[in-house]
Design a protein around this motif. Structure first.
Motif, short mmCIF file in Angstrom:
data_model
loop_
_atom_site.label_atom_id
_atom_site.label_comp_id
_atom_site.label_asym_id
_atom_site.label_seq_id
_atom_site.Cartn_x
_atom_site.Cartn_y
_atom_site.Cartn_z
N ARG A 74 0.83 -1.20 0.00
CA ARG A 74 0.00 0.00 0.00
C ARG A 74 0.87 1.26 0.00
O ARG A 74 0.54 2.26 -0.63
CB ARG A 74 -0.91 0.01 1.23
N LEU A 75 1.99 1.19 0.71
CA LEU A 75 2.89 2.34 0.76
C LEU A 75 3.47 2.63 -0.63
O LEU A 75 3.58 3.79 -1.04
CB LEU A 75 4.02 2.06 1.75
N ILE A 76 3.81 1.56 -1.36
CA ILE A 76 4.33 1.73 -2.71
C ILE A 76 3.24 2.29 -3.62
O ILE A 76 3.48 3.21 -4.42
CB ILE A 76 4.86 0.39 -3.26
N GLN A 77 2.02 1.74 -3.51
CA GLN A 77 0.91 2.26 -4.31
C GLN A 77 0.71 3.75 -4.05
O GLN A 77 0.52 4.54 -4.97
CB GLN A 77 -0.38 1.51 -3.98
N SER A 78 0.75 4.12 -2.78
CA SER A 78 0.55 5.52 -2.41
C SER A 78 1.66 6.40 -2.98
O SER A 78 1.41 7.47 -3.54
CB SER A 78 0.50 5.66 -0.89
N ALA A 79 2.90 5.93 -2.87
CA ALA A 79 4.04 6.72 -3.34
C ALA A 79 3.99 6.94 -4.84
O ALA A 79 4.37 7.99 -5.35
CB ALA A 79 5.35 6.04 -2.96
N ILE A 80 3.50 5.92 -5.58
CA ILE A 80 3.48 6.00 -7.03
C ILE A 80 2.25 6.75 -7.54
O ILE A 80 2.31 7.47 -8.54
CB ILE A 80 3.52 4.58 -7.64
N SER A 81 1.11 6.61 -6.84
CA SER A 81 -0.17 6.99 -7.44
C SER A 81 -0.73 8.34 -7.04
O SER A 81 -1.41 8.98 -7.84
CB SER A 81 -1.22 5.91 -7.11
N ARG A 82 -0.52 8.79 -5.81
CA ARG A 82 -1.27 9.95 -5.32
C ARG A 82 -1.04 11.20 -6.19
O ARG A 82 -1.99 11.89 -6.57
CB ARG A 82 -0.88 10.24 -3.87
N GLN A 83 0.21 11.50 -6.49
CA GLN A 83 0.48 12.70 -7.29
C GLN A 83 -0.09 12.56 -8.70
O GLN A 83 -0.59 13.53 -9.28
CB GLN A 83 1.99 12.94 -7.36
N ARG A 84 -0.05 11.35 -9.24
CA ARG A 84 -0.56 11.14 -10.59
C ARG A 84 -2.07 11.35 -10.65
O ARG A 84 -2.61 11.81 -11.65
CB ARG A 84 -0.21 9.74 -11.08
N GLU A 85 -2.78 11.00 -9.55
CA GLU A 85 -4.22 11.19 -9.54
C GLU A 85 -4.58 12.67 -9.54
O GLU A 85 -5.52 13.10 -10.23
CB GLU A 85 -4.84 10.50 -8.31
N MET A 86 -3.85 13.48 -8.79
CA MET A 86 -4.10 14.92 -8.80
C MET A 86 -3.81 15.50 -10.18
O MET A 86 -4.54 16.37 -10.67
CB MET A 86 -3.25 15.60 -7.73
#
Length: 656
Positions: A246-258
Motif C-alpha cells: 500500500r505504501l508503494i501504491q501511495s508513493a506512485i499513485s497519489r500525485q498522478r491522480e491529482m
C-alpha cells in the motif's frame, strides 16, 4: 501544481519505473529481514547463536533469506507472465465484459460516444471498452502497456449513475493516464505487489490446512501447533507486505491522480463534471464488492476500491474532498447546498456535451459547434506555433472537431468500422479509393486466401461516398475508430493484413506519402514489433543527425512548391539543431520510403526530452505559410505516431 508537457510526463513515467524498482527492492529486503527474525526467534533455543546478525550469516539464515526472495520473485514472475496479455488480461481478471460496439443500450452507446470523442480529440487510438456488470459502485480504470492496446474498464454504476458531463470528466481523467504513460507502470505494479503478498498467502494456506486436517496423536497435535504458529507468523509477515504494498501504491499513485484530475479539467473545460463525479462517489461508493482483485487494481482506479485503515498514509488516492477543493474550492459547498435530486443534471443529447459552469462555458461550447465542418478552410495557425506543446492535450476546439466528425460520419459506416470485416475492408478502401478501375482490377490479384481477409469490392465501395463527401481529413480519424475491431485479429491475421496492404500500396509501382503513413500506422499499432516499447538508445542529436536530415528534407519538400522555397524551409528547420554543433547535411533531393522508414525507426530511440524539437521542426515546415493541408498533416501525424506522441487534430485546409 506545475504544468508538465507531454514529453516531460513521459520522462517522469520512466523515472517512476526506477522508483518502483527501488521501493520493491526495499520492501523485499525488509520482508526478508522480518522472516529471518521470526526464524531466529523460533530456532535460537534449538541451535543457540550469539545474536541475530550471526544467525543471518549462518546456514539457516542464508537458506531462509534465499527462500523468501525466491517466493517473492516467483509470485511476481508468475503474475508478470499472467499479465503479458496487457489491458485485456487485467479486464478479464476483474470479471469485466467487453462492450459490443453495435450495442443499442443507451448508456453503453453514450460511453462509447464520449470515449471516441476524447480519442479523436487527443489523437490516440480508441481503447477497447469493458464493463464490470456486477459492480454498482462508481469507478473506472485504464490498463495496458501502450496507448495502442489500452482498455478502459468502467463499473455498471459509472454507466448508469453519472450524467454525461460527469462521465466525460471521468473518461478525461482516465485518458490523462493513457497520455501520461501511467498504464505500463500500473500493470507492473500489480505483478510486483503479487510477489510481496505471496508470503501472507502461504501463511493463510498453512492456517487453513491446519484447520481442515484431522489429528489423532500427540505428535500430530504438535505438528498442527507448529503449522498454526508458522501460518500465523507468515500471515503477520503478509500484513507487513500488505503495508509496504500500500505504501508503494501511495508513493506512485497519489500525485498522478491529482495531475489526472487537473488534466480532466483542462481537457473538458468543465471542472464541475469531474468534481460532481467525485462528490457522487462520496455520497454513494467507489468500493468494489464482487471481485477478489479489488486490492490489486486499487492504484489504477478513479477512486479507492477497498476500505483500509491508516487511509491517510496508505491510500493511493487523495481524499475526495481534497481532490474537489483542488479543482475548485467553491464546488464542494455548492454540491452540499443542492438537493440530492438536483445533483444529477438533465441528460444532454448524445452528440453534444452540456456544461453546468455558467453562461460563459455554454457560449464557448455553442461557438465551438458552429466552427467550419471537417475539411473546410479554417482560420490559419501562427507560423511560430510550437506543435509539441499540443501533444497529449485536448482543447475545446479538438473536442468540437471530434463531435462534428462523429456527427457527420454516417451511422452505417460507423457500424461497419466496429466489425472485423468492415474494419479490414476500410483499410483496403483507403488504398483502393484513389485507384483507377484498371488498377483496382489488377490489385484484386493480391487478395489473400483467407476468407476473412479477402478483398471485397462491394464492401469497400460502401466507404467511398463518405471518403468523397468528407474529404481526406476523415481517413486517419476513421481508422482510429476501427482500431478496436482490428485488435481482435489474431497475430497471423495481423501479419497477413500488413502484407496485403503493402502489396496493394506498391501495386502501381510507387508508395504515396499517405500510403506510407497508413502502413506505418498499421505496423506501429498492430504488429508485435511496432507495439514493443521504445528503448532509449540516443541522448544526443549528433547520434541521429543523418536521420534528422532525411526527415526534415521530406518535410521541407512536401510543404513547399519550389526548390528555392524547399531549400529555405530546410535551412530554417535545421538551424536549431546546427546551433548545437549538429550537422544535418544538405537538403536531400529525394527520400525513398525505405530511407524514411529507417530514419523514423532510429528517431524512435531518442530520449523523450529530445523529441519535441523534432515535432517543432516539422511543424515549422508545415506552418510556414500559416495553413495546413492534408498532405502536411499526414506528415505530422506520421512523425508524431512513430515518436509515440499523440497529436490532436489541426485545422486542415482542403487545398493541396
Amino acid at each position: 501544481m506545475q504544468k508538465l508537457g507531454f514529453f516531460e510526463r513521459q520522462e517522469r513515467a520512466r523515472r517512476n519505473t526506477s522508483l518502483l524498482v527501488l521501493l520493491f527492492t526495499v520492501a523485499v529486503v525488509l520482508i526478508t529481514l522480518v522472516v529471518d527474525l521470526i526464524g531466529y526467534l523460533a530456532t535460537r533455543d534449538i541451535e543457540p547463536v550469539p545474536h541475530f546478525g550471526a544467525w543471518l550469516i549462518s546456514k539457516q539464515g542464508i537458506y531462509t533469506s534465499i527462500a523468501v526472495v525466491a517466493v517473492v520473485g516467483f509470485g511476481s514472475l508468475f503474475r508478470w507472465i499472467d499479465l503479458a496479455g496487457g489491458g485485456d488480461r487485467v479486464a478479464r481478471m476483474v470479471g469485466a465484459r467487453q462492450l459490443d460496439p453495435s450495442s443499442q443500450d443507451p448508456d453503453e452507446r453514450r460511453l462509447r460516444n464520449v470515449v471516441e470523442e476524447m480519442a479523436i480529440a487527443s489523437g490516440v487510438p480508441v481503447p477497447d471498452l469493458y464493463v464490470m456488470d456486477n459492480e454498482t459502485a462508481i469507478n473506472a480504470f485504464v490498463a495496458g502497456y501502450s496507448a495502442s492496446e489500452a482498455v478502459m474498464v468502467v463499473t455498471h454504476g459509472t454507466l448508469t449513475q453519472l450524467s454525461r458531463d460527469e462521465l466525460q470528466g471521468v473518461v478525461a481523467h482516465e485518458f490523462s493516464h493513457i497520455l501520461n504513460s501511467d498504464m505500463r507502470i500500473n500493470v507492473r505494479l500489480i505483478a510486483l505487489l503479487a510477489g510481496i503478498l505471496m508470503i501472507g498467502q502461504i501463511g493463510q494456506f498453512l492456517l487453513g490446512s491446519a484447520g481442515r486436517r484431522s489429528y489423532t496423536s500427540s505428535r500430530d497435535d504438535k505438528g498442527r501447533g507448529a503449522m498454526i504458529a508458522i501460518g500465523l507468523a507468515l500471515i503477520l509477515v503478509g500484513y507487513i507486505g500488505l503495508f509496504f504494498g500500500r505504501l508503494i501504491q501511495s508513493a506512485i499513485s497519489r500525485q498522478r491522480e491529482m495531475l489526472a484530475d487537473a488534466s480532466s479539467v483542462q481537457f473538458t473545460r468543465n471542472p464541475e463534471g469531474i468534481a460532481s463525479a467525485l462528490y457522487r462517489i462520496g455520497q454513494t461508493s467507489g468500493y468494489f464488492q464482487t471481485t477478489s482483485h479489488a486490492s490489486d487494481v486499487n492504484h489504477m482506479c478513479f477512486s479507492e476500491t477497498v476500505r483500509m485503515r491508516f487511509a491517510g498514509w496508505l491510500a493511493s488516492h487523495p481524499p475526495l474532498e481534497e481532490r474537489i477543493n483542488a479543482i475548485d474550492p467553491a464546488l464542494l459547498a455548492r454540491f452540499r447546498n443542492r438537493r440530492r435530486d438536483d445533483i444529477k443534471p438533465t441528460q444532454p443529447s448524445p452528440g453534444v456535451s452540456s456544461t453546468a459552469t455558467g453562461g460563459a462555458s455554454l457560449q464557448a461550447g455553442l461557438s465551438a459547434l458552429t466552427e467550419p465542418v471537417i475539411g473546410a478552410r479554417t482560420s490559419p495557425l501562427a507560423s511560430g506555433t510550437r506543435l509539441s506543446e499540443s501533444a497529449g492535450a485536448v482543447t475545446p476546439a479538438n473536442e468540437a472537431y471530434a463531435q462534428r466528425l462523429l456527427t457527420q460520419l454516417p451511422d452505417n459506416v460507423r457500424t461497419l468500422l466496429y466489425t472485423r470485416t468492415g474494419a479490414i475492408q476500410y483499410c483496403y478502401s483507403l488504398i483502393f479509393h484513389d485507384m483507377s478501375d484498371a488498377e483496382r482490377t489488377a490489385a484484386l490479384q493480391h487478395s489473400p486466401e483467407q476468407a476473412a481477409l479477402a478483398l471485397d469490392q462491394d464492401m469497400m465501395a460502401r466507404f467511398y461516398p463518405t471518403l468523397e463527401a468528407l474529404g481526406d481529413a476523415i481517413r486517419l480519424p476513421a481508422l482510429e475508430l476501427a482500431m478496436p475491431a482490428l485488435r481482435k485479429l489474431d497475430p497471423q491475421e495481423r501479419e497477413t493484413l500488413e502484407a496485403v496492404m503493402g502489396r496493394l500500396a506498391r501495386a502501381d509501382g510507387r508508395v504515396t506519402l499517405f500510403e506510407f503513413a497508413l502502413l506505418s500506422f498499421i505496423r506501429r499499432h498492430l504488429t508485435p514489433a511496432g507495439r514493443r516499447p521504445d528503448r532509449v538508445r540516443y541522448r544526443r542529436f549528433a547520434d541521429v543527425s543523418a536521420s534528422l536530415g532525411t526527415l526534415l528534407s521530406l518535410a521541407a519538400r512536401s510543404a513547399t512548391e519550389t526548390a528555392e522555397e524547399a531549400e529555405a524551409c530546410y535551412q530554417e528547420a535545421i538551424a536549431g539543431f546546427e546551433s548545437h554543433s549538429v550537422s544535418l547535411g544538405p537538403l536531400r533531393q529525394k527520400v525513398s520510403s525505405r530511407e524514411l522508414l529507417e530514419a523514423l525507426n532510429q528517431l524512435r530511440g531518442l530520449s523523450p526530452m529530445l523529441k519535441p524539437a523534432i515535432i517543432d521542426a516539422c511543424g515549422h515546415c508545415i506552418l510556414r505559410d500559416g495553413q495546413v493541408v492534408v498532405r502536411e498533416y499526414e506528415i505530422l501525424r506520421l512523425v508524431a505516431d512513430q515518436l509515440d506522441c499523440p497529436m490532436p487534430p489541426l485545422p486542415v485546409s482542403q487545398a493541396g
